[in-house]
Structures are given as C-alpha cells and as structure tokens.
Motif scaffolding. Structure first.
Motif, short mmCIF file in Angstrom:
data_model
loop_
_atom_site.label_atom_id
_atom_site.label_comp_id
_atom_site.label_asym_id
_atom_site.label_seq_id
_atom_site.Cartn_x
_atom_site.Cartn_y
_atom_site.Cartn_z
N HIS A 74 0.86 -1.18 0.00
CA HIS A 74 0.00 0.00 0.00
C HIS A 74 0.90 1.24 0.00
O HIS A 74 1.73 1.41 0.89
CB HIS A 74 -0.88 -0.04 1.26
N LYS A 75 0.75 2.09 -1.00
CA LYS A 75 1.52 3.34 -1.09
C LYS A 75 0.55 4.53 -1.12
O LYS A 75 -0.60 4.38 -1.55
CB LYS A 75 2.38 3.36 -2.36
N TRP A 76 1.05 5.69 -0.70
CA TRP A 76 0.20 6.89 -0.83
C TRP A 76 1.05 8.14 -1.03
O TRP A 76 2.25 8.13 -0.83
CB TRP A 76 -0.79 7.03 0.31
N TYR A 77 0.36 9.20 -1.46
CA TYR A 77 1.01 10.46 -1.83
C TYR A 77 2.11 10.23 -2.87
O TYR A 77 3.21 10.77 -2.77
CB TYR A 77 1.54 11.21 -0.60
N ILE A 78 1.78 9.42 -3.86
CA ILE A 78 2.74 9.09 -4.91
C ILE A 78 2.55 10.09 -6.06
O ILE A 78 1.56 10.05 -6.79
CB ILE A 78 2.54 7.63 -5.40
N THR A 79 3.52 10.97 -6.18
CA THR A 79 3.42 12.10 -7.10
C THR A 79 3.41 11.64 -8.56
O THR A 79 4.24 10.84 -8.97
CB THR A 79 4.59 13.07 -6.87
N GLY A 80 2.45 12.17 -9.30
CA GLY A 80 2.36 11.92 -10.73
C GLY A 80 1.79 10.59 -11.14
O GLY A 80 1.76 10.27 -12.33
N ALA A 81 1.31 9.81 -10.18
CA ALA A 81 0.93 8.42 -10.48
C ALA A 81 -0.19 8.30 -11.50
O ALA A 81 -0.20 7.39 -12.33
CB ALA A 81 0.55 7.69 -9.20
N GLU A 82 -1.16 9.20 -11.45
CA GLU A 82 -2.32 9.06 -12.33
C GLU A 82 -1.95 9.20 -13.81
O GLU A 82 -2.57 8.57 -14.68
CB GLU A 82 -3.39 10.09 -11.97
N ASP A 83 -0.94 9.99 -14.11
CA ASP A 83 -0.53 10.19 -15.51
C ASP A 83 0.71 9.40 -15.88
O ASP A 83 1.21 9.51 -17.01
CB ASP A 83 -0.25 11.68 -15.77
N ALA A 84 1.24 8.60 -14.96
CA ALA A 84 2.51 7.91 -15.20
C ALA A 84 2.31 6.60 -15.96
O ALA A 84 1.33 5.88 -15.76
CB ALA A 84 3.21 7.63 -13.88
N ASP A 85 3.27 6.31 -16.84
CA ASP A 85 3.35 5.02 -17.51
C ASP A 85 4.40 4.13 -16.86
O ASP A 85 4.25 2.91 -16.81
CB ASP A 85 3.71 5.21 -19.00
N HIS A 86 5.48 4.74 -16.38
CA HIS A 86 6.59 3.99 -15.80
C HIS A 86 6.74 4.32 -14.31
O HIS A 86 6.66 5.48 -13.92
CB HIS A 86 7.90 4.32 -16.53
N PHE A 87 6.96 3.27 -13.53
CA PHE A 87 7.07 3.42 -12.07
C PHE A 87 8.35 2.79 -11.56
O PHE A 87 8.77 1.72 -12.04
CB PHE A 87 5.89 2.73 -11.37
N ILE A 88 8.97 3.45 -10.59
CA ILE A 88 10.01 2.83 -9.77
C ILE A 88 9.36 2.56 -8.42
O ILE A 88 8.88 3.47 -7.75
CB ILE A 88 11.23 3.75 -9.60
N LEU A 89 9.32 1.30 -8.04
CA LEU A 89 8.61 0.85 -6.85
C LEU A 89 9.59 0.30 -5.82
O LEU A 89 10.41 -0.56 -6.15
CB LEU A 89 7.59 -0.23 -7.25
N MET A 90 9.47 0.77 -4.58
CA MET A 90 10.30 0.27 -3.50
C MET A 90 9.51 -0.76 -2.69
O MET A 90 8.37 -0.51 -2.30
CB MET A 90 10.74 1.41 -2.58
N ALA A 91 10.14 -1.93 -2.45
CA ALA A 91 9.48 -2.99 -1.69
C ALA A 91 10.51 -3.75 -0.86
O ALA A 91 11.71 -3.73 -1.15
CB ALA A 91 8.74 -3.95 -2.63
N ARG A 92 10.02 -4.41 0.17
CA ARG A 92 10.89 -5.17 1.07
C ARG A 92 11.05 -6.60 0.55
O ARG A 92 10.07 -7.29 0.26
CB ARG A 92 10.30 -5.20 2.48
N THR A 93 12.31 -7.04 0.43
CA THR A 93 12.59 -8.41 0.01
C THR A 93 13.22 -9.23 1.13
O THR A 93 13.38 -10.45 0.99
CB THR A 93 13.53 -8.42 -1.22
N SER A 94 13.61 -8.60 2.23
CA SER A 94 14.10 -9.32 3.40
C SER A 94 14.06 -8.37 4.60
O SER A 94 13.73 -7.19 4.46
CB SER A 94 15.55 -9.80 3.18
#
Length: 402
Positions: free
Chosen positions: A163-183
């Motif tokens: 769950h992410k929020w206050y993600i700037t530009g998301a509605e018009d974005a085609d490409h995303f850099i996403l941060m997630a936990r892998t360990s």
C-alpha cells in the motif's frame, strides 16, 4: 574561491531566461492554459516542449549519450533557478519532479536494456513516470526502514503486495520505480523494481485532494495486490533498494531547492513591481521603510539559499553524498519559499490574495516544501547527527594539498 560560472552555463541560463520571458510567462496570463488541477494543459505543454527541444534546452541534466547536455549539479542549480521563474517552467524543459529524479537514477543505475525500455521514453517526453515509496502508517515515510510493501521471490520473479500513498504523478505515469521489502536485513532488505501502468496486479485507489496546486498526475494512493514482475525488473540489484533511494533522493532534494529559489525570486519580483507603483497616504509603498526592510530581508534570504544550494551542488559534483549540505539547503530554502510568498501577498494586499497574480498559487504550493523529501525536523536531526560525530569538524573547510 571562484564563484564564476562557466561561459557555457551562462549561455544556457540566458537562453532559458529568454525562453521563459517570451514563451512561458505569457501562458500564465491565459486562463485557457491552465488545467483543472492548477497546472499547464497538456496541449500547451506539448507546444512549449517542442520549442524547448528545438532550441537545445531539453533535459540539460542528463548526459549527452542519454539525450541531455551533461550539465553537472552546479550548472543545474543555475539553470533550474532560471526555469522556475514561471510556475510552468521546469516541466517544459523536462526538469520537473518526479521525472527529473527518476531519469537521473535510471541513468546511473539502469542496465543498457533497462535504459532503453524505461528511461528513453521519459527522456523523449513520450511518457511520464512516478516513484512509489511512501506508505501510510505503520509503513515507511521518511524512514524507509519501516517499509511494509513486500516482494516475495518466486520461481518466475517476484510477487508484490502493499500500500503506497502520496505518490506524485501516479495518475498520468506510464513507468514506475517501486520500493518494496525483500528481506528483513536492515541494510539490504529493500529492493527497487520497475513496472508499467499496464502490468496487472495494482491499482490507483484514489487521487488524493491536496491544499496546493498539483503536478501532472496528482498525488495518489496505490494498492499492490499480487503484482507479478520478472527478475529483469529489479533496478541495480536485489537488496540494493536503500542505495537506489540514496542515489535518487539526495540530488532530488537539492533540485527542489534549485527550483524553489526561482519561485522565491518571482515572489520578490511581483512584490517589488507592485510596491513601485502603488501609493497610499501620499507615499509609494517602495518608499516606506517597512516595505524596504521586508524586501531587503528576502533578498538576503534568497542569496543565502543560493550559496547553500551551490555548496551542496559542488559537493555532489565532487562525487560526495553532501548529506549535511543538502539538508541545510532543504531546510532553509523550503522555509524561504513560504516566507517569500507570504511577504509577496502582504505587500500586494488583496491583489496578492486573489488569482490576479501567481502569488496565491505559490503560497499554497510552498507549504508542502517543508514536508516533501523529508520534513524540516528530519533534516535537523540529520544535521545534529553530523554535529555529534564531527564536532568542530562540522564546519571544516576542505584544504588544498601541496
């Protein structure tokens, strides 16, 4: 110390100044140029972007082989300040957040294949991008170590839930850099991923209404519900997400400051112009000592901000992280911008509070400056940590070696 900027940088600055004066500022005066969210319409933006490209003023911050002009951070400081004399300026030159920071980190961290797939379309202006990191409580905000979004390794790649929020530009974005936990490793527990808006398994829950005007694409709340990504979507390497955030956010904080200085100067410009012509009780506002004190104080604050930004930019150009320099600039310039808008409105009176000038736009926008990319208090804590470990060396000058 030599504060002279190279002739090449001055040439870019001067050409940007002319472009802003002749091509962009007139758009601010036309109600038809504004979209419903307080930004320039896509049609007008595309026209100006084509003109900026034609004049060689496009993506100055990137390397020539990427499609830019190879300006270092010092050159960017000079040019970004000039761009943001207009509230529409940075996006016209493809130097606005979040694309600006995303392009720079992809240029630095992406593989050749990733640059071709994810970076080049942003550089060309064909798509917009977003950086999905911030989460609602109890997830990560200024502290990425609190991140709750998880990427589970599978035989085919990764499955991401979060769950992410206050993600700037998301509605018009085609490409995303996403941060997630892998360990759960405190240093190597986060990973950066690349995903496209067409990938199934995620959705924008809402575009969050905010106090100020918005970047294109707004500030959105996003749900990741089993987003499946192959291994080639990992940016830099599994467990190196914290490094990606450091590579991106440090320079991005400073580029905010570069742009905010331009807006602070615009506020002063509007205030001075009004004070020169407005009279009350037989005296021009510009001749009143109280007004002179306000404007003189703003001029000093802006110059202090420019010096802080330029020192941090120089440090980054030397290959250093410049953490304390960036934090000092971020605190000072964010507060300066709000002060400049407030003083501009006060001197203009009701005119400043109305939409007859962009002062009220800048005032609403300015309040977020003390929050985005780390609140004032976070950066003050950073400075205190440096002070605690460096003691008197906190203020040490770098000395040349014989």
């Amino acid at each position: 110390m030599d504060f002279t900027i190279p002739a090449e940088i001055e040439d870019y600055r001067a050409r940007i100044a002319t472009f802003v004066e002749e091509r962009i500022l007139p758009q601010e005066e036309d109600p038809a140029a504004w979209d419903a969210h307080g930004n320039i319409t896509t049609e007008r933006l595309n026209e100006l972007r084509a003109a900026a490209k034609a004049e060689g003023l496009w993506c100055l911050q990137l390397k020539p082989e990427t499609g830019g002009q190879g300006l270092g951070k010092v050159g960017m400081a000079v040019c970004y300040e000039e761009m943001n004399r207009s509230v529409f300026g940075p996006v016209v030159f493809n130097s606005a957040a979040p694309d600006d920071g995303n392009m720079m980190v992809l240029e630095q961290a992406g593989t050749p294949e990733q640059k071709a797939r994810w970076l080049e379309p942003i550089v060309s202006g064909a798509v917009r991008s977003s950086f999905a990191m911030t989460e609602p409580h109890p997830g990560g905000g200024s502290d990425p170590g609190m991140m709750m979004t998880k990427a589970e390794k599978t035989a085919d790649g990764y499955v991401i839930r979060g769950h992410k929020w206050y993600i700037t530009g998301a509605e018009d974005a085609d490409h995303f850099i996403l941060m997630a936990r892998t360990s759960d490793d405190p240093r190597r527990g986060l990973t950066a991923f690349l995903h496209d808006k067409s990938d199934p398994g995620w959705r924008i829950d809402r575009r969050i209404p905010i106090m100020g005007p918005e970047e294109h694409g707004g500030h959105c709340e996003i749900i990741y519900d089993e987003l499946v990504l192959p291994e080639d979507r990992v940016l830099l390497g599994e467990g190196l997400g914290l490094k990606v955030t450091q590579m991106r956010l440090g320079p991005a904080r400073l580029t905010h400051c570069m742009r905010w200085l331009g807006l602070a100067k615009r506020c002063t410009e509007i205030a001075r112009a009004y004070a020169e012509t407005r009279e009350g009780f037989g005296v021009r506002l510009a001749d009143r000592e109280s007004i002179q004190i306000k404007l003189g104080d703003l001029a000093m604050g802006i110059e202090m901000g420019r010096l802080l930004v330029m020192k941090a930019a120089w440090e980054l150009d030397q290959g250093r992280f410049a953490k304390k320099e960036v934090s000092m600039a971020k605190i000072h310039v964010a507060n300066l911008l709000h002060k400049a808008a407030d003083v501009g409105i006060q001197i203009n009176g009701a005119r400043g509070y109305s939409k007859d000038t962009v002062l009220e736009w800048i005032y609403r926008y300015a309040r977020q400056a003390r929050l985005v990319d780390g609140a004032d208090e976070v950066h003050q804590m950073v400075l205190n940590r440096h002070l605690a470990t460096e003691d008197r060396d906190f203020w040490k000058w770098d000395a040349a070696t014989n």
